[in-house]
Write an enzyme that holds these catalytic residues in place. Structure first.
Site, PDB file in Angstrom:
ATOM      1  N   CYS A   1      -9.107  21.215  29.772  1.00  0.00           N
ATOM      2  CA  CYS A   1      -8.276  22.414  29.995  1.00  0.00           C
ATOM      3  C   CYS A   1      -9.063  23.544  30.664  1.00  0.00           C
ATOM      4  O   CYS A   1      -8.604  24.131  31.649  1.00  0.00           O
ATOM      5  CB  CYS A   1      -7.664  22.884  28.680  1.00  0.00           C
ATOM      6  SG  CYS A   1      -8.870  23.425  27.440  1.00  0.00           S
TER       7      CYS A   1
ATOM      8  N   HIS B   1      -7.608  26.234  23.602  1.00  0.00           N
ATOM      9  CA  HIS B   1      -6.852  25.628  24.690  1.00  0.00           C
ATOM     10  C   HIS B   1      -6.406  26.726  25.662  1.00  0.00           C
ATOM     11  O   HIS B   1      -6.072  27.840  25.244  1.00  0.00           O
ATOM     12  CB  HIS B   1      -5.631  24.871  24.165  1.00  0.00           C
ATOM     13  CG  HIS B   1      -4.929  24.057  25.210  1.00  0.00           C
ATOM     14  ND1 HIS B   1      -5.520  22.982  25.848  1.00  0.00           N
ATOM     15  CD2 HIS B   1      -3.685  24.176  25.755  1.00  0.00           C
ATOM     16  CE1 HIS B   1      -4.678  22.465  26.713  1.00  0.00           C
ATOM     17  NE2 HIS B   1      -3.546  23.178  26.681  1.00  0.00           N
TER      18      HIS B   1
ATOM     19  N   GLN C   1      -1.402  22.792  32.775  1.00  0.00           N
ATOM     20  CA  GLN C   1      -2.474  22.535  31.814  1.00  0.00           C
ATOM     21  C   GLN C   1      -2.962  21.097  31.919  1.00  0.00           C
ATOM     22  O   GLN C   1      -2.277  20.211  32.443  1.00  0.00           O
ATOM     23  CB  GLN C   1      -1.968  22.783  30.390  1.00  0.00           C
ATOM     24  CG  GLN C   1      -0.815  21.853  30.007  1.00  0.00           C
ATOM     25  CD  GLN C   1      -0.570  21.768  28.526  1.00  0.00           C
ATOM     26  OE1 GLN C   1      -1.477  21.996  27.729  1.00  0.00           O
ATOM     27  NE2 GLN C   1       0.660  21.423  28.121  1.00  0.00           N
TER      28      GLN C   1
END
Length: 261
Positions: free
Chosen positions: A159, A214, A226
């Site tokens: 990520c 994240h 993402q």
């Protein structure tokens, strides 16, 4: 005859000496003479000195001494306040004039922090181009597999690696490698959820309580791109979904007109 003359002379001389002894000449002392004359002189001066009038003059009041006040404690004069007010009004006039210029060139500045900056149309075009370049780099990675620690299109991305790849060559400051470091990056200003723009980073807390673990990039229309997790590909996800709403913790603006190279 001679005898008579001689006797007469002797008698005359005897008479002269008798008179001399009766009134002898005395030596006069000059100091005594001066001291004798001095009282007389002082008396004469006292006589000559005019007498003072009997009326007493009233004493003049002494001027009150004013204690000097240090310069730093003096209140601002009206002229200083007027000058400050004039400068403030001039700044406001320049700001509103710049806003008219930006509106004429169809340039919008959404953030209040960047609204005070007067940017030229050329610089704004440079910023728009850099933001579009970052979005193109992100979109070109759609469908590629997640790779833990990956930062290259050849190996895949995690990520934060995806964000690092998109922005590392476009901004002036150094981009950190992890999602939590990006979330606490001072060079990236916080953004409210209702003010999100394309290119803003969105952060989530999924596994760790005290850190952002994240990150994705907002692409507009309530969605973000993402690299989710192992076994999944890079994808566009709806930010309004229940799962992401639950774990969402904030957003930051990585790219601004002031931070573009």
């Amino acid at each position: 005859m001679r005898l008579i003359i001689t006797l007469s002379i002797l008698a005359f001389m005897q008479l002269f000496f008798n008179v001399a002894e009766a009134a002898p000449h005395r030596h006069v002392n000059a100091t005594a003479h001066k001291s004798a004359r001095k009282p007389a002189t002082d008396d004469n001066r006292r006589k000559r000195k005019p007498l003072k009038t009997a009326t007493k003059r009233s004493k003049q009041p002494q001027p009150h001494k004013i204690k000097e006040i240090p310069q730093k404690n003096l209140p601002r004069s009206r002229s200083t306040q007027a000058r400050k007010l004039a400068q403030s009004r001039m700044t406001q006039k320049k700001y509103y004039a710049s806003q008219k210029v930006l509106a004429r060139h169809k340039i919008r500045i959404a953030s209040p922090h960047t609204a005070a900056m007067v940017i030229s149309a050329t610089h704004h075009q440079k910023y728009q181009k850099a933001r579009q370049t970052a979005m193109n780099k992100l979109m070109n990675q759609l469908g590629k597999p997640y790779q833990w620690g990956g930062t290259s299109p050849h190996t895949g991305f995690d990520c934060s690696g995806l964000v690092y790849y998109a922005y590392k060559d476009l901004v002036k400051f150094k981009i950190p490698r992890t999602a939590n470091e990006m979330y606490h990056l001072r060079d990236a200003a916080p953004v409210k959820r209702d003010s999100l723009q394309k290119g803003d980073l969105v952060f989530f807390r999924i596994h760790h309580r005290g850190a952002a673990d994240h990150v994705g990039v907002y692409v507009g229309n309530g969605k973000f791109i993402q690299s989710p997790r192992t076994g999944k590909d890079i994808q566009i996800t709806d930010l309004t979904g229940e799962y992401w709403q639950k774990h969402y913790i904030g957003a930051r603006r990585m790219m601004t007109p002031n931070s573009v190279r």
